[in-house]
Design an enzyme around this catalytic site. Sequence first.
Site, PDB file in Angstrom:
ATOM      1  CB  CYS A 134      -0.930  -0.016   1.213  1.00  0.00           C
ATOM      2  SG  CYS A 134      -2.087   1.371   1.231  1.00  0.00           S
ATOM      3  CB  CYS A 137      -0.910   2.629   3.879  1.00  0.00           C
ATOM      4  SG  CYS A 137      -2.423   1.990   3.165  1.00  0.00           S
ATOM      5  CG  ASP A 138       2.806   1.287   4.573  1.00  0.00           C
ATOM      6  OD1 ASP A 138       2.221   1.831   5.535  1.00  0.00           O
ATOM      7  OD2 ASP A 138       2.671   0.089   4.295  1.00  0.00           O
TER       8      ASP A 138
HETATM    9  P1  FAD Z   1     -11.703  -5.855   4.284  1.00  0.00           P
HETATM   10  O1  FAD Z   1     -11.041  -5.016   5.287  1.00  0.00           O
HETATM   11  O2  FAD Z   1     -10.863  -6.724   3.394  1.00  0.00           O
HETATM   12  O3  FAD Z   1     -12.779  -6.758   5.048  1.00  0.00           O
HETATM   13  C1  FAD Z   1     -13.447  -7.799   4.408  1.00  0.00           C
HETATM   14  C2  FAD Z   1     -13.915  -8.777   5.472  1.00  0.00           C
HETATM   15  O4  FAD Z   1     -14.762  -9.732   4.838  1.00  0.00           O
HETATM   16  C3  FAD Z   1     -12.775  -9.575   6.124  1.00  0.00           C
HETATM   17  O5  FAD Z   1     -12.844  -9.382   7.530  1.00  0.00           O
HETATM   18  C4  FAD Z   1     -13.027 -11.011   5.705  1.00  0.00           C
HETATM   19  O6  FAD Z   1     -12.730 -11.954   6.747  1.00  0.00           O
HETATM   20  C5  FAD Z   1     -14.532 -11.004   5.421  1.00  0.00           C
HETATM   21  N1  FAD Z   1     -14.934 -12.015   4.445  1.00  0.00           N
HETATM   22  C6  FAD Z   1     -14.381 -12.229   3.210  1.00  0.00           C
HETATM   23  N2  FAD Z   1     -15.053 -13.224   2.587  1.00  0.00           N
HETATM   24  C7  FAD Z   1     -16.030 -13.624   3.441  1.00  0.00           C
HETATM   25  C8  FAD Z   1     -17.046 -14.630   3.358  1.00  0.00           C
HETATM   26  N3  FAD Z   1     -17.175 -15.404   2.291  1.00  0.00           N
HETATM   27  N4  FAD Z   1     -17.894 -14.783   4.418  1.00  0.00           N
HETATM   28  C9  FAD Z   1     -17.775 -13.985   5.531  1.00  0.00           C
HETATM   29  N5  FAD Z   1     -16.817 -13.035   5.661  1.00  0.00           N
HETATM   30  C10 FAD Z   1     -15.971 -12.856   4.623  1.00  0.00           C
HETATM   31  N6  FAD Z   1      -5.948   1.642   4.530  1.00  0.00           N
HETATM   32  C11 FAD Z   1      -5.855   2.882   5.067  1.00  0.00           C
HETATM   33  O7  FAD Z   1      -6.728   3.729   4.843  1.00  0.00           O
HETATM   34  N7  FAD Z   1      -4.798   3.237   5.892  1.00  0.00           N
HETATM   35  C12 FAD Z   1      -3.820   2.347   6.210  1.00  0.00           C
HETATM   36  O8  FAD Z   1      -2.886   2.678   6.943  1.00  0.00           O
HETATM   37  C13 FAD Z   1      -3.894   1.035   5.649  1.00  0.00           C
HETATM   38  N8  FAD Z   1      -2.927   0.135   5.935  1.00  0.00           N
HETATM   39  C14 FAD Z   1      -3.050  -1.135   5.466  1.00  0.00           C
HETATM   40  C15 FAD Z   1      -2.092  -2.082   5.846  1.00  0.00           C
HETATM   41  C16 FAD Z   1      -2.212  -3.376   5.429  1.00  0.00           C
HETATM   42  C17 FAD Z   1      -1.173  -4.388   5.866  1.00  0.00           C
HETATM   43  C18 FAD Z   1      -3.297  -3.787   4.590  1.00  0.00           C
HETATM   44  C19 FAD Z   1      -3.445  -5.222   4.131  1.00  0.00           C
HETATM   45  C20 FAD Z   1      -4.254  -2.848   4.186  1.00  0.00           C
HETATM   46  C21 FAD Z   1      -4.133  -1.520   4.618  1.00  0.00           C
HETATM   47  N9  FAD Z   1      -5.069  -0.540   4.260  1.00  0.00           N
HETATM   48  C22 FAD Z   1      -4.999   0.704   4.796  1.00  0.00           C
HETATM   49  C23 FAD Z   1      -6.203  -0.856   3.353  1.00  0.00           C
HETATM   50  C24 FAD Z   1      -7.498  -1.119   4.165  1.00  0.00           C
HETATM   51  O9  FAD Z   1      -7.225  -2.073   5.154  1.00  0.00           O
HETATM   52  C25 FAD Z   1      -8.609  -1.607   3.228  1.00  0.00           C
HETATM   53  O10 FAD Z   1      -8.833  -0.669   2.204  1.00  0.00           O
HETATM   54  C26 FAD Z   1      -9.915  -1.798   4.010  1.00  0.00           C
HETATM   55  O11 FAD Z   1      -9.739  -2.688   5.081  1.00  0.00           O
HETATM   56  C27 FAD Z   1     -11.004  -2.343   3.090  1.00  0.00           C
HETATM   57  O12 FAD Z   1     -12.154  -2.559   3.858  1.00  0.00           O
HETATM   58  P2  FAD Z   1     -13.293  -3.568   3.395  1.00  0.00           P
HETATM   59  O13 FAD Z   1     -14.289  -3.555   4.493  1.00  0.00           O
HETATM   60  O14 FAD Z   1     -13.717  -3.254   2.013  1.00  0.00           O
HETATM   61  O15 FAD Z   1     -12.601  -4.999   3.272  1.00  0.00           O
END
Ligand code: FAD
Length: 313
Positions: A134, A137-138
């Site tokens: 990312c 982010c970093d």
């Molecule tokens: P996700 O956070 O991916 O959540 C999806 C959820 O769905 C998960 O908990 C998963 O277990 C669940 N799931 C998936 N499939 C199923 C299923 N079939 N049944 C039930 N549950 C399911 N963004 C920032 O803004 N600032 C930062 O500093 C930052 N740092 C990051 C660091 C890292 C290491 C990573 C990996 C990402 C980072 N990001 C950051 C990006 C940010 O985390 C994502 O953009 C954000 O979490 C996306 O949210 P979401 O709810 O769309 O999906």
Amino acid sequence: MLDCAIIGGGPAGLTAGLYATRGGLRNVTMFETGMPGGQITQSSEIENYPGFFEHDKTGMDFMDGWQKQCFHFGLKHEMKKVERVAKTGEYFTVTLEGGETAEAKTVIVCTGSTPKRAGFKGEDAFFGKGVSTCATCDGFFYKGKPVTVLGGGDTALEEAYYLSNIVSDVYLVHRRDTFRAAPSTVERVMKKENIHPVLDSVVDEVLGDAMGVTSVRVKNVKTNETKILETPGLFVFVGHDVNNGVLKDVNSGFICEMNDWGQVKVDLSMRTSVEGLFAAGDLRIEAPKQVVVAAGDGATAALQVISYIQEQA
Ligand code: FAD
Ligand code: NAP
């Protein structure tokens, strides 16, 4: 019958749950495979979340209050993996692992996406300690320092360009001598004087110590020669897996419209092509893959669900 089934408990799903319950829906369940919080719980720090600039909190700490807030307002959490969503007449059937089903008037899919790993030595050990997926982010951590970017697609080149405005130099490592990215993007990137292509090359190993990455060893795949890039940061952009499996039908097609990369097509209200089905967060088209955006998507989708249910009543 649920008013709304939310699939996925990351920032998008939790915020959808908050807005849906506070907005008066009584029967809202969030299905989440594990503990709520999403991919940000893997991060040791949070960047780019407005109003939040303490660096002593991990992603896990940061997300803790989100779930408490939702559960306080009545969101139910079932720690179950969803296998499939199908529209059966007016309503949806959500099939859970093990075959159990739940019926819902509306569904918000928030299952996110997962950055792929490249598979080089040290990638897992130094993930979050210099290896990142990312740049938004970093990137700031490497202000004025050199970094390595791995990948030759649109994401790698766009992120290399973004980083080149922050860091001193970007070494762009790609395993072939032509880039997969769009020609216009390649042209723009190649004009940047501080982006240095390292072609026909792969990352052999990322090297470091207890403080994190110190350098990256790359190998030319044609000559087998190796060289060390003295960069404390390595950004890996070798593709994403969109977690879209729940939207597959029995014939492995999708129940709603997707783009060529498997991202869900939505409008500005997070409506998909199927009435009553919404998608929010990292799995939707053009997602900036940031917590603040995923949360905003979740709020938008939940407000739209409330209007939809009122219209149907
Ligand atoms: P996700 O956070 O991916 O959540 C999806 C959820 O769905 C998960 O908990 C998963 O277990 C669940 N799931 C998936 N499939 C199923 C299923 N079939 N049944 C039930 N549950 C399911 N963004 C920032 O803004 N600032 C930062 O500093 C930052 N740092 C990051 C660091 C890292 C290491 C990573 C990996 C990402 C980072 N990001 C950051 C990006 C940010 O985390 C994502 O953009 C954000 O979490 C996306 O949210 P979401 O709810 O769309 O999906
Ligand atoms: P991608 O197009 O799949 O590119 C991945 C890149 O990583 C490729 O260059 C690939 O090399 C390389 N790679 C894959 N595995 C590797 C490994 N193990 N080690 C080293 N290198 C590896 O992924 P993306 O760039 O994330 O893009 C995904 C899709 O979104 C694409 O269709 C892209 O066009 C689209 N996208 C569009 C835009 C835009 O339109 N502005 C922006 C971003 C993404 P090879 O080339 O040799 O296979």
